[in-house]
Design a protein around this motif. Structure first.
Motif, mmCIF file in Angstrom:
data_model
loop_
_atom_site.group_PDB
_atom_site.id
_atom_site.type_symbol
_atom_site.label_atom_id
_atom_site.label_comp_id
_atom_site.label_asym_id
_atom_site.label_seq_id
_atom_site.Cartn_x
_atom_site.Cartn_y
_atom_site.Cartn_z
ATOM 1 N N LYS A 243 -16.809 1.511 2.120
ATOM 2 C CA LYS A 243 -16.275 1.541 3.487
ATOM 3 C C LYS A 243 -15.169 0.503 3.662
ATOM 4 O O LYS A 243 -14.163 0.754 4.338
ATOM 5 C CB LYS A 243 -17.403 1.289 4.490
ATOM 6 N N LEU A 244 -15.363 -0.674 3.046
ATOM 7 C CA LEU A 244 -14.333 -1.707 3.136
ATOM 8 C C LEU A 244 -13.025 -1.233 2.509
ATOM 9 O O LEU A 244 -11.946 -1.436 3.070
ATOM 10 C CB LEU A 244 -14.806 -2.980 2.429
ATOM 11 N N ILE A 245 -13.122 -0.597 1.352
ATOM 12 C CA ILE A 245 -11.916 -0.153 0.642
ATOM 13 C C ILE A 245 -11.156 0.887 1.459
ATOM 14 O O ILE A 245 -9.927 0.922 1.462
ATOM 15 C CB ILE A 245 -12.293 0.377 -0.751
ATOM 16 N N LEU A 246 -11.890 1.724 2.168
ATOM 17 C CA LEU A 246 -11.241 2.735 3.009
ATOM 18 C C LEU A 246 -10.386 2.101 4.100
ATOM 19 O O LEU A 246 -9.416 2.707 4.563
ATOM 20 C CB LEU A 246 -12.295 3.652 3.630
ATOM 21 N N THR A 247 -10.734 0.898 4.537
ATOM 22 C CA THR A 247 -9.990 0.235 5.615
ATOM 23 C C THR A 247 -8.742 -0.493 5.105
ATOM 24 O O THR A 247 -7.947 -0.980 5.911
ATOM 25 C CB THR A 247 -10.873 -0.784 6.345
ATOM 26 N N MET A 248 -8.565 -0.572 3.795
ATOM 27 C CA MET A 248 -7.483 -1.362 3.216
ATOM 28 C C MET A 248 -6.217 -0.522 3.060
ATOM 29 O O MET A 248 -6.269 0.643 2.638
ATOM 30 C CB MET A 248 -7.905 -1.929 1.860
ATOM 31 N N ASP A 249 -5.081 -1.117 3.414
ATOM 32 C CA ASP A 249 -3.781 -0.500 3.190
ATOM 33 C C ASP A 249 -2.753 -1.613 3.049
ATOM 34 O O ASP A 249 -3.076 -2.790 3.134
ATOM 35 C CB ASP A 249 -3.411 0.464 4.328
ATOM 36 N N MET A 250 -1.504 -1.263 2.841
ATOM 37 C CA MET A 250 -0.471 -2.277 2.638
ATOM 38 C C MET A 250 -0.210 -3.100 3.893
ATOM 39 O O MET A 250 0.291 -4.221 3.816
ATOM 40 C CB MET A 250 0.829 -1.617 2.158
ATOM 41 N N ASP A 251 -0.561 -2.571 5.055
ATOM 42 C CA ASP A 251 -0.349 -3.324 6.293
ATOM 43 C C ASP A 251 -1.281 -4.524 6.397
ATOM 44 O O ASP A 251 -0.901 -5.568 6.948
ATOM 45 C CB ASP A 251 -0.542 -2.411 7.510
ATOM 46 N N ASN A 252 -2.521 -4.372 5.904
ATOM 47 C CA ASN A 252 -3.464 -5.493 5.980
ATOM 48 C C ASN A 252 -3.725 -6.126 4.610
ATOM 49 O O ASN A 252 -4.686 -6.888 4.440
ATOM 50 C CB ASN A 252 -4.782 -5.059 6.626
ATOM 51 N N ALA A 253 -2.868 -5.821 3.630
ATOM 52 C CA ALA A 253 -3.091 -6.320 2.274
ATOM 53 C C ALA A 253 -3.059 -7.846 2.202
ATOM 54 O O ALA A 253 -3.820 -8.460 1.445
ATOM 55 C CB ALA A 253 -2.062 -5.727 1.317
ATOM 56 N N ASP A 254 -2.194 -8.482 2.985
ATOM 57 C CA ASP A 254 -2.129 -9.944 2.977
ATOM 58 C C ASP A 254 -3.415 -10.563 3.496
ATOM 59 O O ASP A 254 -3.903 -11.558 2.949
ATOM 60 C CB ASP A 254 -0.941 -10.421 3.816
ATOM 61 N N ASP A 255 -3.959 -10.004 4.560
ATOM 62 C CA ASP A 255 -5.230 -10.514 5.093
ATOM 63 C C ASP A 255 -6.345 -10.347 4.069
ATOM 64 O O ASP A 255 -7.169 -11.245 3.885
ATOM 65 C CB ASP A 255 -5.591 -9.777 6.387
ATOM 66 N N TRP A 256 -6.362 -9.214 3.407
ATOM 67 C CA TRP A 256 -7.385 -8.985 2.397
ATOM 68 C C TRP A 256 -7.198 -9.890 1.181
ATOM 69 O O TRP A 256 -8.176 -10.315 0.560
ATOM 70 C CB TRP A 256 -7.387 -7.517 1.964
#
Length: 479
Positions: A243-256
């Motif tokens: 579920k966490l991976i599904l929320t990841m994209d380049m827009d929030n990559a820095d936060d991750w």
């Protein structure tokens, strides 16, 4: 003074006659000290408080031919209640001025022990239970209030104890084993635990951290299912990671990336700490390789420890040539050599040319850690096709460590599980297919390497070498 617990020989009779008089006097002396003085005498005061907070009473009496051992629980009293409150207050004071994580962990362990009634398998005295419940309620409220200033690793350790208190005391005992005071105190304890749970889980950064790192993590199903086992917990974590991976994209990559770096910064030598974090990195690389490539371009020394799970799945994607170029640039700039060498032993897509470049560069820069990783990776990748080239590299590595008089490379060679258990018959069976066999057939070069090692190594490491002879030595009796 460190022998002032309830159960010391000689004080058992004092307790029977005068109760906690010795402990009360000691606590009065401790409280009469200034804050700085208590800090100075910390190493002496902590063992005293540890004994004061124990609810067990033990001791021995003796005559000319008999020794009798006595054991029980501390009789409850108002003096005991005050004594425990004062002792816990001193621990709070020490926590506020703790200078290291080790000191704080010791204090947390003492506070956790203070929440337990040890009753030798019997139901505790209800009055004593009421005192301990009240202490536990106060301690958990303190944990709740201080949680934000403690690192994730410590929060994770603390969270485990309230869960077990909730499981053990969440249900009222039979009426004959309790009283009104104890039940009221138990009710307040449960409310305090629930408030703690809410405070801990409101921090999404921490809930993500404990999902990815550690083996003492507490998850929502554990509060409702007393029989939740490791397998069920692992399934829960794996599902939540997806579920966490599904929320990841380049827009929030820095936060991750900040979250991933925080997980990678965890200091632990326990092998159970990082399997789920490694699984998360593998699944991320497989599902969203462009994000992983973005992270690889910003790799640091801590995150490089997880290079293997970061790149193992990328070899199956279209961006693998770009990853190879990145690895080549790291080698050229002498960066992450040990981590790349380690990854080579597990990632088949990394070719032998890359490995040779690592060995050459690590020898030139005297990177011992990288060279030990190279030996470990040869142990894992010594197949028939690569054996001739790996033979020369392994001999070069042995010669290097011989020059240093360093026997630690043997441990790296034995990192492969089957090699650690390898017997002579098994060694002979694989002698024709691995580096082991090539070395054992070429007696002259092997003897040169061993002779150099024997001449350079210290006497102790020389013994270690022969006691832990690699498989290629076992393959030819008489060496």
């Amino acid at each position: 003074m460190t022998q002032t617990g309830w159960g010391t020989f000689g004080h058992f009779q004092v307790w029977q006659q005068a109760g906690a008089i010795v402990q009360i006097i000691l606590m009065e002396r401790i409280l009469s000290l200034s804050v700085d003085e208590r800090r100075f005498f910390r190493a002496l005061i902590i063992p005293i408080i540890r004994n004061m907070l124990s609810t067990e009473l033990s001791g021995a009496t003796a005559d000319f031919n008999t020794v009798t051992f006595h054991r029980g629980e501390v009789p409850p009293s108002d003096l005991l209640r005050r004594l425990r409150q004062d002792a816990i207050a001193v621990l709070y004071e020490y926590d506020a001025t703790a200078s290291s994580e080790t000191e704080r962990r010791e204090l947390i362990a003492l506070l956790s022990a203070a929440m337990t009634v040890r009753s030798s398998g019997r139901a505790p005295n209800p009055e004593l239970a009421a005192i301990v419940y009240a202490n536990a309620t106060e301690i958990i409220a303190y944990f709740t209030a201080q949680m934000d200033r403690w690192p994730f690793e410590l929060r994770q350790k603390i969270e485990h104890d309230p869960l077990w208190k909730y499981r053990h005391h969440g249900t009222a005992p039979p009426p004959e084993l309790t009283n009104l005071e104890a039940e009221e105190a138990r009710g307040r304890l449960i409310q305090s635990i629930l408030a703690f749970r809410s405070k801990v889980n409101i921090d999404s950064s921490f809930t993500t951290y404990k999902l990815l790192v550690g083996f003492q993590s507490v998850f929502p199903p554990a509060w409702n299912d007393r029989k939740l086992d490791h397998a069920a917990e692992d399934c829960y974590r794996k599902a939540e990671i997806e579920k966490l991976i599904l929320t990841m994209d380049m827009d929030n990559a820095d936060d991750w990336l900040a979250t991933i770096r925080r997980c990678a910064a965890t200091q632990s030598e326990d092998l159970a700490t990082f399997p789920n974090f490694a699984h998360f990195l593998e699944r991320l690389a497989n599902s969203k390789p462009e994000i992983m490539l973005f992270y690889l371009r910003q790799l640091d020394s801590r995150l490089a420890n997880f290079l293997t799970p970061m790149i193992c799945r990328l070899s199956q994607t279209q961006i693998w040539p770009t990853v190879q170029e990145l690895i080549t640039s790291w080698i050229a700039s002498h960066r992450f050599l040990a981590d790349i060498a380690w990854a080579w032993g597990n990632v088949v897509a990394l070719d032998l040319d890359t490995f040779e470049a690592i060995v050459e560069d690590a020898v030139d820069t005297r990177g011992d850690r990288a060279l030990r990783s190279c030996i470990r990776s040869i142990s894992w990748r010594d197949d028939a096709n690569d054996a001739p080239r790996l033979k020369a590299l392994l001999l070069k590595l042995i010669a290097y460590f011989a020059e240093q008089g360093d026997a630690t490379w043997i441990r790296a060679w034995f990192s492969r599980h089957d090699r650690a258990r390898l017997g002579i018959e098994r060694a002979r069976a694989i002698a024709d297919t691995r580096v082991s066999g090539v070395l054992s057939r070429d007696r002259s070069q092997y003897r040169v390497a061993v002779a150099r090692y024997r001449g350079r190594a210290t006497r102790g490491s020389h013994r270690v070498f022969w006691a832990s002879a690699p498989a290629f030595a076992l393959a030819r009796p008489g060496y």
